[in-house]
Design a protein around this motif. Structure first.
Motif, PDB file in Angstrom:
ATOM      1  N   ASP A 136       0.815  -1.212   0.000  1.00 42.59           N
ATOM      2  CA  ASP A 136       0.000   0.000   0.000  1.00 42.59           C
ATOM      3  C   ASP A 136       0.850   1.264   0.000  1.00 42.59           C
ATOM      4  O   ASP A 136       0.371   2.338  -0.360  1.00 42.59           O
ATOM      5  CB  ASP A 136      -0.929   0.011   1.222  1.00 42.59           C
ATOM      6  N   LYS A 137       2.111   1.149   0.445  1.00 40.73           N
ATOM      7  CA  LYS A 137       3.024   2.295   0.432  1.00 40.73           C
ATOM      8  C   LYS A 137       4.276   1.950  -0.375  1.00 40.73           C
ATOM      9  O   LYS A 137       5.393   1.926   0.145  1.00 40.73           O
ATOM     10  CB  LYS A 137       3.411   2.697   1.856  1.00 40.73           C
ATOM     11  N   PRO A 138       4.114   1.682  -1.655  1.00 40.50           N
ATOM     12  CA  PRO A 138       5.286   1.309  -2.461  1.00 40.50           C
ATOM     13  C   PRO A 138       6.226   2.491  -2.614  1.00 40.50           C
ATOM     14  O   PRO A 138       5.806   3.652  -2.629  1.00 40.50           O
ATOM     15  CB  PRO A 138       4.672   0.895  -3.800  1.00 40.50           C
ATOM     16  N   GLN A 139       7.493   2.206  -2.746  1.00 44.19           N
ATOM     17  CA  GLN A 139       8.500   3.236  -2.967  1.00 44.19           C
ATOM     18  C   GLN A 139       9.107   3.108  -4.368  1.00 44.19           C
ATOM     19  O   GLN A 139      10.187   3.616  -4.644  1.00 44.19           O
ATOM     20  CB  GLN A 139       9.599   3.119  -1.903  1.00 44.19           C
ATOM     21  N   LEU A 140       8.383   2.450  -5.235  1.00 42.95           N
ATOM     22  CA  LEU A 140       8.814   2.214  -6.606  1.00 42.95           C
ATOM     23  C   LEU A 140       8.505   3.453  -7.437  1.00 42.95           C
ATOM     24  O   LEU A 140       7.340   3.810  -7.615  1.00 42.95           O
ATOM     25  CB  LEU A 140       8.078   0.993  -7.162  1.00 42.95           C
ATOM     26  N   VAL A 141       9.541   4.127  -7.925  1.00 38.73           N
ATOM     27  CA  VAL A 141       9.326   5.386  -8.637  1.00 38.73           C
ATOM     28  C   VAL A 141       9.300   5.210 -10.152  1.00 38.73           C
ATOM     29  O   VAL A 141       8.761   6.059 -10.861  1.00 38.73           O
ATOM     30  CB  VAL A 141      10.397   6.432  -8.250  1.00 38.73           C
ATOM     31  N   GLU A 142       9.879   4.136 -10.668  1.00 38.07           N
ATOM     32  CA  GLU A 142       9.845   3.904 -12.117  1.00 38.07           C
ATOM     33  C   GLU A 142      10.133   2.440 -12.421  1.00 38.07           C
ATOM     34  O   GLU A 142      10.947   1.807 -11.755  1.00 38.07           O
ATOM     35  CB  GLU A 142      10.870   4.789 -12.845  1.00 38.07           C
ATOM     36  N   VAL A 143       9.421   1.934 -13.432  1.00 39.56           N
ATOM     37  CA  VAL A 143       9.683   0.592 -13.966  1.00 39.56           C
ATOM     38  C   VAL A 143       9.896   0.739 -15.470  1.00 39.56           C
ATOM     39  O   VAL A 143       9.131   1.439 -16.143  1.00 39.56           O
ATOM     40  CB  VAL A 143       8.516  -0.371 -13.683  1.00 39.56           C
ATOM     41  N   ILE A 144      10.929   0.097 -15.971  1.00 41.78           N
ATOM     42  CA  ILE A 144      11.292   0.221 -17.386  1.00 41.78           C
ATOM     43  C   ILE A 144      11.520  -1.167 -17.965  1.00 41.78           C
ATOM     44  O   ILE A 144      12.238  -1.982 -17.378  1.00 41.78           O
ATOM     45  CB  ILE A 144      12.577   1.044 -17.571  1.00 41.78           C
ATOM     46  N   CYS A 145      10.901  -1.428 -19.090  1.00 39.14           N
ATOM     47  CA  CYS A 145      11.163  -2.650 -19.859  1.00 39.14           C
ATOM     48  C   CYS A 145      11.760  -2.225 -21.189  1.00 39.14           C
ATOM     49  O   CYS A 145      11.198  -1.373 -21.889  1.00 39.14           O
ATOM     50  CB  CYS A 145       9.861  -3.424 -20.074  1.00 39.14           C
ATOM     51  N   GLN A 146      12.897  -2.807 -21.537  1.00 41.90           N
ATOM     52  CA  GLN A 146      13.548  -2.454 -22.803  1.00 41.90           C
ATOM     53  C   GLN A 146      13.949  -3.715 -23.552  1.00 41.90           C
ATOM     54  O   GLN A 146      14.461  -4.664 -22.948  1.00 41.90           O
ATOM     55  CB  GLN A 146      14.779  -1.589 -22.569  1.00 41.90           C
ATOM     56  N   LEU A 147      13.697  -3.712 -24.854  1.00 41.26           N
ATOM     57  CA  LEU A 147      14.094  -4.813 -25.725  1.00 41.26           C
ATOM     58  C   LEU A 147      14.966  -4.246 -26.839  1.00 41.26           C
ATOM     59  O   LEU A 147      14.510  -3.392 -27.614  1.00 41.26           O
ATOM     60  CB  LEU A 147      12.875  -5.522 -26.318  1.00 41.26           C
ATOM     61  N   GLN A 168      12.661  -8.456  -2.018  1.00 35.58           N
ATOM     62  CA  GLN A 168      12.311  -8.718  -0.625  1.00 35.58           C
ATOM     63  C   GLN A 168      13.508  -9.226   0.174  1.00 35.58           C
ATOM     64  O   GLN A 168      13.553  -9.060   1.395  1.00 35.58           O
ATOM     65  CB  GLN A 168      11.138  -9.693  -0.556  1.00 35.58           C
ATOM     66  N   GLY A 169      14.485  -9.815  -0.518  1.00 36.75           N
ATOM     67  CA  GLY A 169      15.708 -10.196   0.165  1.00 36.75           C
ATOM     68  C   GLY A 169      16.584  -9.008   0.512  1.00 36.75           C
ATOM     69  O   GLY A 169      17.487  -9.119   1.347  1.00 36.75           O
ATOM     70  N   ALA A 170      16.318  -7.854  -0.107  1.00 37.47           N
ATOM     71  CA  ALA A 170      17.123  -6.654   0.121  1.00 37.47           C
ATOM     72  C   ALA A 170      16.574  -5.776   1.240  1.00 37.47           C
ATOM     73  O   ALA A 170      17.247  -4.840   1.662  1.00 37.47           O
ATOM     74  CB  ALA A 170      17.215  -5.828  -1.155  1.00 37.47           C
ATOM     75  N   ILE A 171      15.357  -6.048   1.720  1.00 36.09           N
ATOM     76  CA  ILE A 171      14.762  -5.228   2.773  1.00 36.09           C
ATOM     77  C   ILE A 171      14.547  -6.077   4.018  1.00 36.09           C
ATOM     78  O   ILE A 171      14.390  -7.290   3.953  1.00 36.09           O
ATOM     79  CB  ILE A 171      13.433  -4.596   2.314  1.00 36.09           C
ATOM     80  N   THR A 172      14.550  -5.427   5.168  1.00 36.09           N
ATOM     81  CA  THR A 172      14.328  -6.126   6.428  1.00 36.09           C
ATOM     82  C   THR A 172      12.831  -6.284   6.677  1.00 36.09           C
ATOM     83  O   THR A 172      11.996  -5.659   6.003  1.00 36.09           O
ATOM     84  CB  THR A 172      14.939  -5.352   7.597  1.00 36.09           C
ATOM     85  N   ASP A 173      12.507  -7.098   7.664  1.00 33.34           N
ATOM     86  CA  ASP A 173      11.095  -7.270   8.022  1.00 33.34           C
ATOM     87  C   ASP A 173      10.474  -5.951   8.473  1.00 33.34           C
ATOM     88  O   ASP A 173       9.283  -5.699   8.235  1.00 33.34           O
ATOM     89  CB  ASP A 173      10.958  -8.322   9.134  1.00 33.34           C
ATOM     90  N   LYS A 174      11.282  -5.086   9.112  1.00 38.30           N
ATOM     91  CA  LYS A 174      10.758  -3.793   9.568  1.00 38.30           C
ATOM     92  C   LYS A 174      10.329  -2.928   8.384  1.00 38.30           C
ATOM     93  O   LYS A 174       9.259  -2.318   8.406  1.00 38.30           O
ATOM     94  CB  LYS A 174      11.803  -3.071  10.411  1.00 38.30           C
ATOM     95  N   LEU A 175      11.158  -2.873   7.346  1.00 38.47           N
ATOM     96  CA  LEU A 175      10.801  -2.099   6.170  1.00 38.47           C
ATOM     97  C   LEU A 175       9.656  -2.763   5.410  1.00 38.47           C
ATOM     98  O   LEU A 175       8.744  -2.084   4.925  1.00 38.47           O
ATOM     99  CB  LEU A 175      12.014  -1.925   5.255  1.00 38.47           C
ATOM    100  N   HIS A 176       9.682  -4.062   5.324  1.00 35.23           N
ATOM    101  CA  HIS A 176       8.596  -4.807   4.674  1.00 35.23           C
ATOM    102  C   HIS A 176       7.264  -4.453   5.324  1.00 35.23           C
ATOM    103  O   HIS A 176       6.269  -4.195   4.629  1.00 35.23           O
ATOM    104  CB  HIS A 176       8.886  -6.310   4.798  1.00 35.23           C
ATOM    105  N   THR A 177       7.219  -4.414   6.649  1.00 36.02           N
ATOM    106  CA  THR A 177       5.983  -4.075   7.360  1.00 36.02           C
ATOM    107  C   THR A 177       5.587  -2.620   7.121  1.00 36.02           C
ATOM    108  O   THR A 177       4.407  -2.312   6.940  1.00 36.02           O
ATOM    109  CB  THR A 177       6.159  -4.328   8.871  1.00 36.02           C
ATOM    110  N   ALA A 178       6.573  -1.708   7.112  1.00 34.79           N
ATOM    111  CA  ALA A 178       6.290  -0.292   6.897  1.00 34.79           C
ATOM    112  C   ALA A 178       5.709  -0.024   5.512  1.00 34.79           C
ATOM    113  O   ALA A 178       4.952   0.947   5.324  1.00 34.79           O
ATOM    114  CB  ALA A 178       7.547   0.532   7.110  1.00 34.79           C
ATOM    115  N   LEU A 179       6.028  -0.857   4.544  1.00 36.69           N
ATOM    116  CA  LEU A 179       5.485  -0.718   3.195  1.00 36.69           C
ATOM    117  C   LEU A 179       4.023  -1.157   3.119  1.00 36.69           C
ATOM    118  O   LEU A 179       3.377  -0.974   2.094  1.00 36.69           O
ATOM    119  CB  LEU A 179       6.326  -1.512   2.195  1.00 36.69           C
TER     120      LEU A 179
END
Length: 261
Positions: free
Chosen positions: A12-23, A247-258
């Motif tokens: 509900d609180k994503p911090q994803l600012v951009e997604v890019i697909c390139q071929l 998800q392997g790059a974030i801790t459970d605390k950050l996972h919950t905050a998201l």
């Protein structure tokens, strides 16, 4: 642990600012030689706004005993959604789709399906040389009500460098970044840039943001000679790595905050 075994979730609180697909594909000169009228007609309902600009390619290294090849002008055709949240780019060497309002993988795939299918139909690329998915996350402790929490409580140690050490004051570190390129299975690779930093506002004349954020920029890709009919499957394979790596790059605390749902 590099990969998390958390199930895939929606935040509900994503911090994803951009997604890019390139071929990327071997150069198709007709794309640069004339305007892509037929392609625009096929995508115009989804991407009604159009712009084009000339860009300079990087100089190619010289052959032994020769001179470097000079940069060349490439026309970049942009097709933009009415709300400005989606952009489709076409040049003589690549097609890409990017968004600043990621709706999830299924929604992203639906936006890509038609343009990719029409590109393949109209221009008939022999193969794709590289397909990639890039996810740019910028974590704001202020937005997530985590002000005062050190990054070592929020980000997994492999992506922190010396900031993972308890006796290091992160405010004293003027620069600390981790850059990784790693081979995955199924001929896939990933490049990650991770580290704290200041983020410049995109809006002209907007005041600078003094908050130090954490940037986690993950570029998943595969190369070779990928048949056009295998591009969608290749992207699915790349996407399959994105969730466990993130998800392997974030801790459970950050996972919950998201606020996972």
């Amino acid at each position: 642990m590099l990969y998390s075994d958390h199930p895939r979730v929606h935040y509900d609180k994503p911090q994803l600012v951009e997604v890019i697909c390139q071929l990327r594909f071997p150069a198709i000169l007709s794309i640069g030689a004339r305007e892509p009228v037929e392609f625009q007609e096929e995508v115009r309902r989804m991407f009604p706004r159009y712009a084009a600009k000339q860009e300079q390619t990087l100089s190619k290294p010289a052959h032994p005993g020769g001179k470097p090849e000079p940069p060349q002008a490439v026309v970049n055709h942009s097709f933009i959604s009415a709300d400005g949240h989606w952009k489709l780019n076409l040049t003589s060497g690549f097609i890409s789709l990017s968004t600043v309002a990621y709706p999830g993988w299924e929604g992203f795939g639906q936006k890509l399906d038609l343009p990719l299918a029409q590109f393949i139909r109209i221009y008939q690329p022999a193969f794709f040389e590289r397909i990639g998915l890039r996810y740019v996350n910028i974590f704001s402790r202020r937005t997530l009500d985590l002000e005062g929490e050190p990054w070592r409580e929020l980000i997994a140690a492999p992506y922190l460098g010396i900031l993972s050490e308890e006796d290091v004051d992160e405010s004293a570190a003027r620069k600390c970044a981790v850059d990784v390129e790693l081979a995955l299975e199924n001929s896939c690779r990933v490049k990650v840039h991770a580290g704290p930093g200041m983020v410049k506002p995109n809006t002209p004349n907007a005041p600078s943001d003094p908050e130090v954020k954490f940037i986690f920029d993950m570029d998943l890709f595969m190369g070779g000679q990928i048949g056009p009919n295998m591009a969608a499957a290749g992207l699915e394979t790349l996407h399959g790595y994105s969730t466990p790596l993130f998800q392997g790059a974030i801790t459970d605390k950050l996972h919950t905050a998201l606020e996972p749902q």
